[in-house]
Write a protein that holds these residues in place. Sequence first.
Motif, PDB file in Angstrom:
ATOM      1  N   ALA A  47       0.849  -1.188   0.000  1.00 54.45           N
ATOM      2  CA  ALA A  47       0.000   0.000   0.000  1.00 54.45           C
ATOM      3  C   ALA A  47       0.887   1.240   0.000  1.00 54.45           C
ATOM      4  O   ALA A  47       2.060   1.188   0.375  1.00 54.45           O
ATOM      5  CB  ALA A  47      -0.920  -0.006   1.219  1.00 54.45           C
ATOM      6  N   VAL A  48       0.317   2.352  -0.416  1.00 46.00           N
ATOM      7  CA  VAL A  48       0.986   3.642  -0.327  1.00 46.00           C
ATOM      8  C   VAL A  48       0.189   4.501   0.646  1.00 46.00           C
ATOM      9  O   VAL A  48      -1.012   4.702   0.470  1.00 46.00           O
ATOM     10  CB  VAL A  48       1.077   4.343  -1.700  1.00 46.00           C
ATOM     11  N   VAL A  49       0.864   4.961   1.694  1.00 49.77           N
ATOM     12  CA  VAL A  49       0.213   5.771   2.717  1.00 49.77           C
ATOM     13  C   VAL A  49       0.834   7.162   2.694  1.00 49.77           C
ATOM     14  O   VAL A  49       2.064   7.306   2.698  1.00 49.77           O
ATOM     15  CB  VAL A  49       0.383   5.139   4.113  1.00 49.77           C
ATOM     16  N   CYS A  50      -0.010   8.187   2.656  1.00 50.30           N
ATOM     17  CA  CYS A  50       0.459   9.574   2.562  1.00 50.30           C
ATOM     18  C   CYS A  50       0.049  10.359   3.806  1.00 50.30           C
ATOM     19  O   CYS A  50      -1.138  10.519   4.087  1.00 50.30           O
ATOM     20  CB  CYS A  50      -0.101  10.240   1.305  1.00 50.30           C
ATOM     21  N   HIS A  51       1.059  10.826   4.554  1.00 47.39           N
ATOM     22  CA  HIS A  51       0.865  11.574   5.793  1.00 47.39           C
ATOM     23  C   HIS A  51       1.017  13.062   5.515  1.00 47.39           C
ATOM     24  O   HIS A  51       2.034  13.493   4.971  1.00 47.39           O
ATOM     25  CB  HIS A  51       1.913  11.171   6.841  1.00 47.39           C
ATOM     26  N   LYS A  52       0.072  13.851   5.917  1.00 46.78           N
ATOM     27  CA  LYS A  52       0.150  15.291   5.679  1.00 46.78           C
ATOM     28  C   LYS A  52       1.143  15.944   6.638  1.00 46.78           C
ATOM     29  O   LYS A  52       1.116  15.704   7.841  1.00 46.78           O
ATOM     30  CB  LYS A  52      -1.224  15.934   5.836  1.00 46.78           C
ATOM     31  N   GLN A  53       2.010  16.777   6.078  1.00 45.40           N
ATOM     32  CA  GLN A  53       3.037  17.460   6.852  1.00 45.40           C
ATOM     33  C   GLN A  53       2.644  18.914   7.109  1.00 45.40           C
ATOM     34  O   GLN A  53       1.699  19.431   6.510  1.00 45.40           O
ATOM     35  CB  GLN A  53       4.366  17.404   6.092  1.00 45.40           C
ATOM     36  N   ASN A  54       3.392  19.565   7.982  1.00 46.80           N
ATOM     37  CA  ASN A  54       3.131  20.970   8.272  1.00 46.80           C
ATOM     38  C   ASN A  54       3.946  21.850   7.333  1.00 46.80           C
ATOM     39  O   ASN A  54       5.182  21.787   7.291  1.00 46.80           O
ATOM     40  CB  ASN A  54       3.494  21.282   9.726  1.00 46.80           C
ATOM     41  N   TYR A  55       3.224  22.667   6.544  1.00 45.63           N
ATOM     42  CA  TYR A  55       3.837  23.496   5.520  1.00 45.63           C
ATOM     43  C   TYR A  55       2.798  24.531   5.090  1.00 45.63           C
ATOM     44  O   TYR A  55       1.595  24.328   5.318  1.00 45.63           O
ATOM     45  CB  TYR A  55       4.247  22.613   4.322  1.00 45.63           C
ATOM     46  N   PRO A  56       3.223  25.647   4.464  1.00 45.02           N
ATOM     47  CA  PRO A  56       2.227  26.648   4.042  1.00 45.02           C
ATOM     48  C   PRO A  56       1.215  26.110   3.051  1.00 45.02           C
ATOM     49  O   PRO A  56       0.093  26.591   2.975  1.00 45.02           O
ATOM     50  CB  PRO A  56       3.086  27.749   3.412  1.00 45.02           C
ATOM     51  N   TYR A  57       1.614  25.159   2.213  1.00 44.20           N
ATOM     52  CA  TYR A  57       0.670  24.481   1.332  1.00 44.20           C
ATOM     53  C   TYR A  57       0.795  22.987   1.569  1.00 44.20           C
ATOM     54  O   TYR A  57       1.688  22.523   2.296  1.00 44.20           O
ATOM     55  CB  TYR A  57       0.892  24.850  -0.138  1.00 44.20           C
ATOM     56  N   ALA A  58      -0.104  22.211   1.017  1.00 44.44           N
ATOM     57  CA  ALA A  58      -0.167  20.775   1.315  1.00 44.44           C
ATOM     58  C   ALA A  58       1.079  20.040   0.825  1.00 44.44           C
ATOM     59  O   ALA A  58       1.461  20.124  -0.334  1.00 44.44           O
ATOM     60  CB  ALA A  58      -1.416  20.165   0.683  1.00 44.44           C
ATOM     61  N   VAL A  59       1.716  19.332   1.748  1.00 47.49           N
ATOM     62  CA  VAL A  59       2.842  18.447   1.451  1.00 47.49           C
ATOM     63  C   VAL A  59       2.549  17.118   2.144  1.00 47.49           C
ATOM     64  O   VAL A  59       2.219  17.096   3.324  1.00 47.49           O
ATOM     65  CB  VAL A  59       4.176  19.025   1.958  1.00 47.49           C
ATOM     66  N   PHE A  60       2.656  16.038   1.386  1.00 44.52           N
ATOM     67  CA  PHE A  60       2.373  14.712   1.936  1.00 44.52           C
ATOM     68  C   PHE A  60       3.627  13.832   1.893  1.00 44.52           C
ATOM     69  O   PHE A  60       4.264  13.691   0.858  1.00 44.52           O
ATOM     70  CB  PHE A  60       1.257  14.019   1.149  1.00 44.52           C
ATOM     71  N   TYR A  61       3.962  13.272   3.042  1.00 44.23           N
ATOM     72  CA  TYR A  61       5.035  12.283   3.140  1.00 44.23           C
ATOM     73  C   TYR A  61       4.416  10.938   2.771  1.00 44.23           C
ATOM     74  O   TYR A  61       3.660  10.359   3.547  1.00 44.23           O
ATOM     75  CB  TYR A  61       5.568  12.268   4.575  1.00 44.23           C
ATOM     76  N   CYS A  62       4.683  10.468   1.559  1.00 43.61           N
ATOM     77  CA  CYS A  62       4.115   9.208   1.076  1.00 43.61           C
ATOM     78  C   CYS A  62       5.166   8.105   1.164  1.00 43.61           C
ATOM     79  O   CYS A  62       6.338   8.337   0.846  1.00 43.61           O
ATOM     80  CB  CYS A  62       3.638   9.345  -0.365  1.00 43.61           C
ATOM     81  N   HIS A  63       4.756   6.932   1.584  1.00 40.85           N
ATOM     82  CA  HIS A  63       5.693   5.822   1.617  1.00 40.85           C
ATOM     83  C   HIS A  63       4.988   4.532   1.225  1.00 40.85           C
ATOM     84  O   HIS A  63       3.817   4.317   1.532  1.00 40.85           O
ATOM     85  CB  HIS A  63       6.361   5.693   2.997  1.00 40.85           C
ATOM     86  N   ALA A  64       5.732   3.702   0.498  1.00 38.33           N
ATOM     87  CA  ALA A  64       5.213   2.404   0.066  1.00 38.33           C
ATOM     88  C   ALA A  64       5.962   1.318   0.826  1.00 38.33           C
ATOM     89  O   ALA A  64       7.192   1.275   0.802  1.00 38.33           O
ATOM     90  CB  ALA A  64       5.414   2.233  -1.438  1.00 38.33           C
ATOM     91  N   ILE A  65       5.215   0.485   1.508  1.00 35.44           N
ATOM     92  CA  ILE A  65       5.820  -0.585   2.291  1.00 35.44           C
ATOM     93  C   ILE A  65       5.344  -1.926   1.747  1.00 35.44           C
ATOM     94  O   ILE A  65       4.152  -2.164   1.598  1.00 35.44           O
ATOM     95  CB  ILE A  65       5.425  -0.486   3.786  1.00 35.44           C
ATOM     96  N   LYS A  66       6.300  -2.810   1.454  1.00 35.72           N
ATOM     97  CA  LYS A  66       5.959  -4.140   0.965  1.00 35.72           C
ATOM     98  C   LYS A  66       5.599  -5.047   2.142  1.00 35.72           C
ATOM     99  O   LYS A  66       5.874  -4.734   3.289  1.00 35.72           O
ATOM    100  CB  LYS A  66       7.133  -4.732   0.186  1.00 35.72           C
ATOM    101  N   GLN A  67       5.010  -6.171   1.817  1.00 34.67           N
ATOM    102  CA  GLN A  67       4.643  -7.198   2.798  1.00 34.67           C
ATOM    103  C   GLN A  67       3.769  -6.615   3.918  1.00 34.67           C
ATOM    104  O   GLN A  67       4.078  -6.710   5.097  1.00 34.67           O
ATOM    105  CB  GLN A  67       5.893  -7.854   3.383  1.00 34.67           C
ATOM    106  N   THR A  68       2.692  -5.979   3.487  1.00 31.78           N
ATOM    107  CA  THR A  68       1.707  -5.477   4.442  1.00 31.78           C
ATOM    108  C   THR A  68       0.320  -5.962   4.042  1.00 31.78           C
ATOM    109  O   THR A  68       0.059  -6.251   2.876  1.00 31.78           O
ATOM    110  CB  THR A  68       1.679  -3.938   4.480  1.00 31.78           C
ATOM    111  N   ARG A  69      -0.547  -6.070   5.013  1.00 31.64           N
ATOM    112  CA  ARG A  69      -1.967  -6.354   4.770  1.00 31.64           C
ATOM    113  C   ARG A  69      -2.765  -5.212   5.366  1.00 31.64           C
ATOM    114  O   ARG A  69      -2.486  -4.756   6.477  1.00 31.64           O
ATOM    115  CB  ARG A  69      -2.368  -7.694   5.406  1.00 31.64           C
ATOM    116  N   ALA A  70      -3.750  -4.759   4.603  1.00 31.78           N
ATOM    117  CA  ALA A  70      -4.575  -3.651   5.072  1.00 31.78           C
ATOM    118  C   ALA A  70      -6.020  -4.100   5.238  1.00 31.78           C
ATOM    119  O   ALA A  70      -6.511  -4.957   4.492  1.00 31.78           O
ATOM    120  CB  ALA A  70      -4.498  -2.477   4.100  1.00 31.78           C
ATOM    121  N   TYR A  71      -6.684  -3.525   6.217  1.00 33.69           N
ATOM    122  CA  TYR A  71      -8.070  -3.864   6.526  1.00 33.69           C
ATOM    123  C   TYR A  71      -8.873  -2.584   6.713  1.00 33.69           C
ATOM    124  O   TYR A  71      -8.368  -1.582   7.234  1.00 33.69           O
ATOM    125  CB  TYR A  71      -8.170  -4.660   7.835  1.00 33.69           C
TER     126      TYR A  71
END
Length: 294
Positions: free
Chosen positions: A210-234
Amino acid sequence: MGFHLGHIFALLTLAVVALASHAALPVAQLYRNSVLPNTQMPKAISELLQPAESVTEDKSTSVEVGNPGANKANYPIIWRQATDNHQLPNAAALLFLEKNIRPGTTMNWPFARNTNTATFLPRRTHFSLEPSSVQANTIKETIQDCEAPGFQGEEKYCATSLESMIDFTTSKLGTSVEALVSIEKEKEAAMFMHKYTIMPGVKKLEGEKAVVCHKQNYPYAVFYCHAIKQTRAYIVPLVGADGVKAKAVAECHIDTSEWNPKTLAFQVLKVKPGTIPICHFLPNDLIVWVPKSI
């Protein structure tokens, strides 16, 4: 001949109407429509977009950058070392084992509403800040975090537009994807730390990435996105002690053999690296991209 001319006129009329409707859409939304035409976007993404005419070219006054120091709380808590737990007093409540994702399980979970309302803006927008201000330091921290190497097994990218977020996501998952928000509630909870019980209807999502994007603190929207293998999502349906219903996304990491033994998750759950999947609910207001269910 008249029939053909009328037919052509009708087509041209439709084309003009289509162009007029597209002109009212943000460029980012047009890009999304072209790359992911069959993917429905959650409201949280739509709220990040602005029509071009509503954007101010030069914003030279003081700007909001979110809560100073809050960036680190948005990172995947499972990688935090136990010594960092004082920075995330409610982090432990989000951690659990995969076997506990079943109806009837009750836990106290901190689902706080994210007050960071920054939207995506064109790169031509300028901001003016005092170099020694708290806001300037927060911006510096965000840039440093985005430029730092990823965790073990993590593929990371800081997205500053919906287009770049889509590009990173599709490069990892392909174009058959769906976008989810980490938590959906009927209404805002009255308490920060709230007792929830898992209800019937838990849904395991497709794939093990999955790719999960975390919103960071900045004057405009910046997302820290990361892709992690071998995960299960529910997708986990929940009901609060006050009767308020919610849905949350849980992510389970299958292989933890290369994690640091001092990571917070091992200390909280009393397990060792590589022995059992470790799960956590994703903090509030994240965007989660997963392979689309068949």
